[in-house]
Design an enzyme around this catalytic site. Structure first.
Site, PDB file in Angstrom:
ATOM      1  CG  HIS A 131      -7.749  79.974 -19.047  1.00 48.11           C
ATOM      2  ND1 HIS A 131      -8.663  79.568 -18.092  1.00 48.11           N
ATOM      3  CD2 HIS A 131      -6.726  79.083 -18.990  1.00 48.11           C
ATOM      4  CE1 HIS A 131      -8.210  78.487 -17.483  1.00 48.11           C
ATOM      5  NE2 HIS A 131      -7.040  78.172 -18.010  1.00 48.11           N
ATOM      6  CG  ASP A 161     -13.541  83.589 -16.753  1.00 43.85           C
ATOM      7  OD1 ASP A 161     -13.630  82.989 -17.831  1.00 43.85           O
ATOM      8  OD2 ASP A 161     -12.579  83.431 -15.972  1.00 43.85           O
TER       9      ASP A 161
END
Length: 391
Positions: A131, A161
């Site tokens: 992540h 992200d």
């Protein structure tokens, strides 16, 4: 339709986070983006009601079973008429679905095939889950974010992200589209968050090379180490952001606030704005200066300080929460946030003088446009639905 990408068609294989952000950016700029959602997510009773996730705005949705051989053919039909495809699967997943780059470029040699992952398509970590926080950790960026003497602080998931991931892929797609328009063939874009975050940190590597950046957290001009580039709590418990780096801006901050240096002297800059021994750029004096600034800022509320300082060259701004930000006079004047389909959300950016971007559709419900898109492809929705290739 308008926007600099008007006339471009993009196929988005649905995912989460950075992939949808890439597709949103392209749709905001005028691209016709068709999102391929999973059949199990379809809720026909919700059609006509915008999906709450504004990250999915601006496109149409078709629900296709990618594991069904006929469903795969539907996606390849979309690819034949597309300029680009974006996907965010783990490496090898698209290939196992027989929708990888080789499969898609075989039916459309001019296709731009954009791939979004954290670790990249190759390397020792490529096959493993991760992540945003993991990608930041590996690049050194996470190490540098946080207060002195405290653990590193995750900066939401904006850096990996969305900045080092989704925005990087959007840039890559547009670059590859320009190459195709210049006569080149289609190609594959390997957009990895570890690459993008590392790229975003180029300036810090430059400062380290110049001897102007210490590796300790909270010890530098831009990481909260300097008392004149930090946040301070005010009398009402809210915060003020101070960024008075340059001497002329710092002088303005001192003049307007009436700040007195802890030693009673001036800020120590010479006429050219260069620091000298004992000046405000010397980290040895930062703790005392920070305490003095903290005492001063706690003497008034955030908005009282903002009224005094915001419209000056003191480089100070109130720290707004998510609900306050859209209502700030500057952001309201620029329409940085807009209301669309009853939802306040960030407006498309950047801005174009001749071909402005725009939000063209609310976020679709999964599968809301399946029939419409299939008919455009010359396919029979009823037959495909009976075969369970689509929903």
């Amino acid at each position: 339709m308008s926007g600099p990408l008007s006339g471009i068609r993009v196929v988005e294989l649905a995912g989460i986070g950075p992939g949808p952000f890439t597709a949103m950016m392209l749709a905001d700029m005028g691209a016709d983006v068709i999102r391929v959602d999973r059949p199990e997510q379809v809720r026909p009773e919700r059609f006509g009601t915008p999906h709450p996730d504004v990250l999915n705005r601006g496109r149409r949705s078709i629900a296709v079973d990618l594991k069904h051989p006929v469903g795969r053919e539907v996606v390849l039909d979309l690819v034949r008429h597309a300029d680009a495809l974006v996907e965010g699967f783990r490496p090898g997943v698209a290939e196992r679905l027989r929708l990888g780059p080789d499969d898609c470029l075989a039916v459309n040699p001019r296709l731009v095939y954009g791939r979004m992952t954290g670790w990249g398509q190759d390397g020792p970590n490529a096959a493993h889950a991760g992540h945003d926080i993991d990608y930041l950790a590996l690049t050194g960026a996470l190490y540098g974010i946080g207060r002195a003497g405290t653990p590193p602080v995750p900066p939401l998931n904006l850096v990996g992200d969305f900045g080092g991931g989704g925005m990087l892929l959007a840039f890559g797609v547009v670059c590859a589209l320009l190459s195709v328009r210049a006569g080149g063939g289609g190609q594959v874009i390997d957009a990895a968050m570890v690459d993008g975050v590392s790229l975003l940190s180029t300036a810090i590597h430059g400062l380290r090379g110049l001897g102007m950046w210490r590796d300790e957290r909270g010890a530098n001009l831009l990481d909260g180490g300097a008392p004149f580039y930090d946040t301070y709590e005010c009398a009402d418990g809210r915060y003020l952001a101070v960024g008075a780096l340059e001497p002329q801006f710092y002088d303005e901050l001192v003049r307007l606030t009436g700040f007195e240096e802890p030693d009673g002297g001036d800020n120590g800059d010479d006429d050219n704005g260069n620091g000298r021994a004992g000046d405000r750029f010397d980290p040895a004096g930062w703790p005392a200066a920070r305490r003095a600034w903290a005492r001063l800022f706690r003497s008034r509320t955030r908005d009282e300080w903002a009224a005094l300082l915001e419209h000056s060259d003191a480089c100070v701004a109130p720290v707004l929460d998510w609900r306050e930000a859209p209502r700030h006079p500057h952001l309201a004047a620029r329409r940085t946030f807009v209301e669309y389909a009853g939802v306040t959300q960030p407006a498309p950016a950047p801005r174009f003088s001749a071909t402005p971007g725009a939000i063209r559709r609310p976020p679709p419900q999964p599968g809301e446009h399946t029939d419409e898109v299939l008919r455009e492809l010359g396919r029979d929705p009823a037959a495909l639905r009976a075969d369970r290739a689509v929903a």
